[in-house]
Motif scaffolding. Structure first.
Motif, PDB file in Angstrom:
ATOM      1  N   THR A 123       0.828  -1.208   0.000  1.00 47.88           N
ATOM      2  CA  THR A 123       0.000   0.000   0.000  1.00 47.88           C
ATOM      3  C   THR A 123       0.860   1.255   0.000  1.00 47.88           C
ATOM      4  OG1 THR A 123      -1.720  -1.184   1.199  1.00 47.88           O
ATOM      5  CG2 THR A 123      -1.838   1.215   1.209  1.00 47.88           C
ATOM      6  N   THR A 124       1.954   1.228   0.740  1.00 49.06           N
ATOM      7  CA  THR A 124       2.859   2.384   0.783  1.00 49.06           C
ATOM      8  C   THR A 124       3.427   2.687  -0.589  1.00 49.06           C
ATOM      9  OG1 THR A 124       3.440   1.856   3.069  1.00 49.06           O
ATOM     10  CG2 THR A 124       4.947   3.288   1.862  1.00 49.06           C
ATOM     11  N   LEU A 125       3.894   1.658  -1.273  1.00 48.57           N
ATOM     12  CA  LEU A 125       4.473   1.887  -2.599  1.00 48.57           C
ATOM     13  C   LEU A 125       3.428   2.403  -3.578  1.00 48.57           C
ATOM     14  CD1 LEU A 125       6.798  -1.251  -2.943  1.00 48.57           C
ATOM     15  CD2 LEU A 125       7.312   0.998  -2.005  1.00 48.57           C
ATOM     16  N   VAL A 126       2.223   1.829  -3.539  1.00 45.80           N
ATOM     17  CA  VAL A 126       1.178   2.250  -4.478  1.00 45.80           C
ATOM     18  C   VAL A 126       0.764   3.697  -4.218  1.00 45.80           C
ATOM     19  CG1 VAL A 126      -1.215   1.851  -5.169  1.00 45.80           C
ATOM     20  CG2 VAL A 126       0.335  -0.090  -4.876  1.00 45.80           C
ATOM     21  N   GLU A 127       0.551   4.061  -2.960  1.00 41.92           N
ATOM     22  CA  GLU A 127       0.096   5.416  -2.651  1.00 41.92           C
ATOM     23  C   GLU A 127       1.186   6.449  -2.908  1.00 41.92           C
ATOM     24  OE1 GLU A 127      -2.894   6.330  -1.967  1.00 41.92           O
ATOM     25  OE2 GLU A 127      -3.634   4.284  -2.045  1.00 41.92           O
ATOM     26  N   LEU A 128       2.432   6.127  -2.610  1.00 46.94           N
ATOM     27  CA  LEU A 128       3.519   7.059  -2.926  1.00 46.94           C
ATOM     28  C   LEU A 128       3.661   7.244  -4.430  1.00 46.94           C
ATOM     29  CD1 LEU A 128       6.385   6.192  -0.399  1.00 46.94           C
ATOM     30  CD2 LEU A 128       5.144   8.349  -0.608  1.00 46.94           C
ATOM     31  N   GLY A 129       3.546   6.139  -5.170  1.00 47.94           N
ATOM     32  CA  GLY A 129       3.635   6.259  -6.627  1.00 47.94           C
ATOM     33  C   GLY A 129       2.516   7.094  -7.202  1.00 47.94           C
TER      34      GLY A 129
END
Length: 744
Positions: free
Chosen positions: A165-171
């Protein structure tokens, strides 16, 4: 001069000067009159200007100057007297106004300069505020993104879901081309690519943790830029195209590492970090801004917190599951233990009843046989039978007591008793045995020892008899000294026993009993283990003196129940030993003088020993017990009738002419037990003086059975096995004290 002579001007020099003055005065007057108009316009437009009166004064000065020049314009010829006066007045007024204006300007110019300075300052402040507002708006935007990312990150407590989730939201928030997370391996010496935003790799990449770029990122908590050619930035497979987008990396603290890995990570001894790499699109000229870096740093911290929460939750879940398993196991063990305890108690109860029945017959018949005419050899045999039977009965009582002490079912029977009489009875019991071994037994009671006390007299007497009995058993010659005295609580503090806390009180006292012998003595190192079950000092002691090793173990538990302490002292083998114990006893209430449950009462002078013609009814379902009890009573001269059930007992009492004085009721009988029979007798004969004295016959030693006997109206409880002397003493007490004698 030559040029003037060569040219013939149309006008003379005076004419030119006058014309020049005329033109000059005209334009000066025009300028002077235009200035007030502009000032008037400015004053009307500027509602905040604070110096209108100064402008009016300055306008008057300009008007006067203009009027003067205008008059000069009109009068190039010789002035008349009137005009000269007017001009003089105008010039004087002009001079006055000019002086006043000059004086005012001295004060006004600094204010005007300060206003200008303030204006510049306000302009700079406004520009600074604009920049700060821009920063605030940027921070608000960053905060909004952080809250959104935090909400998404913390929406789950699964750690792999948190990272994805962190990677998706940061991207999505930062419009990244790629975002990846490097996690430490099991050894902690390398970083392994575990989570990627776009390209999900199937071949794990690893980078040594000692790489300069890794050390650079791990050395600070800020997001820093790294070269696109760095190994930790080579997220995708190398295909000839070099990523040129800006790349930053930030560390993510791993606060809890247990089970957070691909392969069972151990809990590390030092703090470790994961590495998050973020890459901007390579086909744009975009660069990282400060607020974006701050956003990345905040998100890294939030990820660390979320991971720690997830780790704690997983650990708590594992602990809860383990606790539930342990609770289930403990519950099963408790049920099994309770089942085992019930089975043991049932077994002991059955064995107690079944063993006491033949023991009752052996002891009773042996005591009867001892009263007959016997040869010396026969009398010795009968005495041996009685001693062995009494030893076996004592062993049975010890086993039952120890069993109830271990499961916590044994309770003290607290009541008022005669303390001095108890010590005298112990002395009377021990003295004949000691005289056989030619031992002298002396007892010293302190003068301040109270006559009456409150406690369990039977258990206290059992402790004293056991300790004194050991002194007699293990002494071949010499003497035994028993001392009883009061002990002050402050003198009882013993550093060897930290759990023993004697306290001062007005309603209790501490009794100290010391038994000193000149016997075998004990090795000091063997003293602690003597209070364990089935333990004696050595094998030879068991062979020479016998015993089971239960006496001191039971005494210690009884002393603990009485909130006391027991210990042994000896200087070694052959030097004798000293047994000391301290128990807590209550002080009787002086207001309650009529206590019907006083044990060891003062002996009366008239001992009732003649029972001839005493009508006694014995009710017992066991034929051997009926025969033995009948024989004991008949030997005492009683008129005995026996029945085998409770109903036969009630029928015998209800028959006319059957005036029984004493009824012996077995407690455990089928159909109608002794409790039910006693209750029916209470209903049949309501008047106490008309009822026979009721005595319960039982093999149970527990407190509940005795309490139930007295609750249904029985006058005494007789514990099997019963010898002739015991039967004689019970009948004597009953006949002497009537229904008020409830010896326990």
């Amino acid at each position: 001069m030559d040029l003037c002579n060569c040219i013939d001007p149309p006008w003379s020099a005076d004419d030119l000067l006058m014309k020049y003055q005329y033109i000059s005065d005209f334009f000066i007057a025009l300028a002077y009159f235009s200035i007030p108009l502009e000032l008037i316009y400015f004053v009307k437009k500027s509602a905040v200007f604070p110096y209108r009166w100064v402008l009016v004064q300055f306008g008057a000065f300009i008007v006067l100057c203009g009027a003067t020049h205008l008059i000069n314009l009109w009068t190039f010829s010789m002035h008349s007297k009137t005009v000269a006066v007017v001009m003089t007045i105008a010039k004087v007024c002009t001079a006055v106004v000019s002086c006043a204006t000059a004086l005012m300007l001295v004060h006004i110019i600094p204010d005007l300069l300060s206003v200008k300075t303030r204006e510049l300052f306000l302009k700079n402040k406004a520009a600074e505020l604009d920049r700060e507002m821009g920063i605030i708006r940027t921070q608000e935007e960053t905060g909004r993104h952080v809250r959104m990312l935090t909400h998404e990150i913390r929406s789950t407590l699964d750690r792999h879901t948190i990272l994805n989730t962190t990677l998706v939201e940061l991207g999505r928030t930062l419009a990244l081309e790629e975002c990846a997370l490097w996690m430490p391996t099991r050894t902690g010496l390398e970083l392994q690519l575990s989570h990627v935003l776009c390209h999900q790799n199937h071949v794990p990449y690893t980078v040594t943790i000692k790489h300069p770029n890794v050390n650079q990122v791990f050395s600070t908590n800020r997001a820093i830029g790294i070269p696109p050619t760095s190994p930790i930035a080579m997220i995708r497979p190398r295909s000839g195209k070099i990523m040129t987008g800006d790349v930053v990396a930030v560390r993510v603290p791993l606060l809890h590492l247990s089970n957070f890995h691909m392969n069972d990570w151990p809990e590390p001894s030092k703090r470790q970090y994961a590495l998050m790499v973020l890459m901007l699109p390579s086909d744009s000229a975009r660069r990282w801004h400060l607020h974006e870096l701050e956003l990345v740093e905040v998100v890294a911290d939030q990820v660390a917190v979320a991971l720690s929460h997830a780790a704690i939750l997983e650990e708590s879940m594992r602990a809860r599951d383990l606790l539930m398993e342990q609770n289930v196991a403990l519950d099963l063990a408790r049920q099994e233990a309770e089942t085992a305890i019930r089975a043991r108690n049932d077994f002991l109860a059955v064995m107690n009843h079944e063993m006491r029945t033949p023991m009752h017959a052996i002891i009773a018949l042996s005591s009867l046989l001892q009263e007959t005419d016997l040869t010396p050899e026969q009398r010795s045999m009968v005495e041996t039978i009685l001693k062995s039977s009494n030893l076996l009965a004592t062993l049975m009582n010890d086993v039952l007591d120890l069993s109830r002490l271990e499961d916590g079912s044994l309770e003290l029977n607290i009541r008022k008793f005669n303390l001095l009489a108890m010590f005298r009875e112990v002395h009377n019991l021990v003295k004949p045995i000691a005289s056989v071994k030619r031992l002298s037994v002396s007892m010293t009671l302190a003068p301040d020892l109270p006559q009456y006390a409150v406690g369990d007299d039977k258990r206290l007497m059992q402790i004293v008899l056991n300790v004194v009995g050991n002194a007699v058993k293990f002494s071949r010659e010499g003497s035994i000294l028993v001392t009883a005295q009061l002990e002050r609580p402050e003198a009882l503090r013993d550093s060897r026993v930290p759990d023993f806390y004697p306290v001062q009180g007005d309603f209790h006292f501490y009794l100290r009993v010391q038994v000193k012998d000149s016997g075998l003595g004990i090795n000091p190192q063997d003293i602690p283990k003597l209070f364990n079950k089935f333990v004696q000092s050595d094998v030879m002691t068991t062979r020479n003196y016998g015993g089971t090793g239960l006496g001191l173990a039971i005494c210690k538990r009884f002393v603990n129940l009485m909130e006391g302490h027991i210990w042994l002292e000896s200087e070694g083998l052959g030097k004798g030993s000293t047994a000391i114990f301290i128990v807590k006893l209550g002080i009787p209430d002086p207001r309650n003088e009529l206590d019907h449950q006083i044990a060891f009462p003062i002996q009366s002078n008239s001992n009732h020993t003649d029972f001839s013609g005493l009508k006694v009814l014995v009710t017992d379902d066991n034929g051997v017990n009926r025969m033995v009890t009948r024989g004991l009573l008949a030997r005492l001269g009683c008129d005995v009738t026996v029945v085998s059930s409770g109903r036969e007992c009630l029928q015998a009492i209800s028959q006319a002419g059957q005036n029984f004085k004493v009824l012996f009721l077995d407690v455990c009988m089928p159909e109608m037990d002794g409790f039910a029979v006693a209750a029916h007798i209470q209903e049949m004969i309501p008047h106490q003086h008309e009822r026979p004295l009721l005595v319960a016959l039982t093999g149970s030693t527990d407190k509940a059975t005795r309490e139930n006997c007295f609750k249904v109206g029985m006058d005494d409880v007789l514990l099997k096995p019963v010898a002739l002397e015991k039967m004689r003493s019970v009948l004597a007490k009953l006949l002497e004290h009537g229904s008020q004698c409830k010896s326990r």
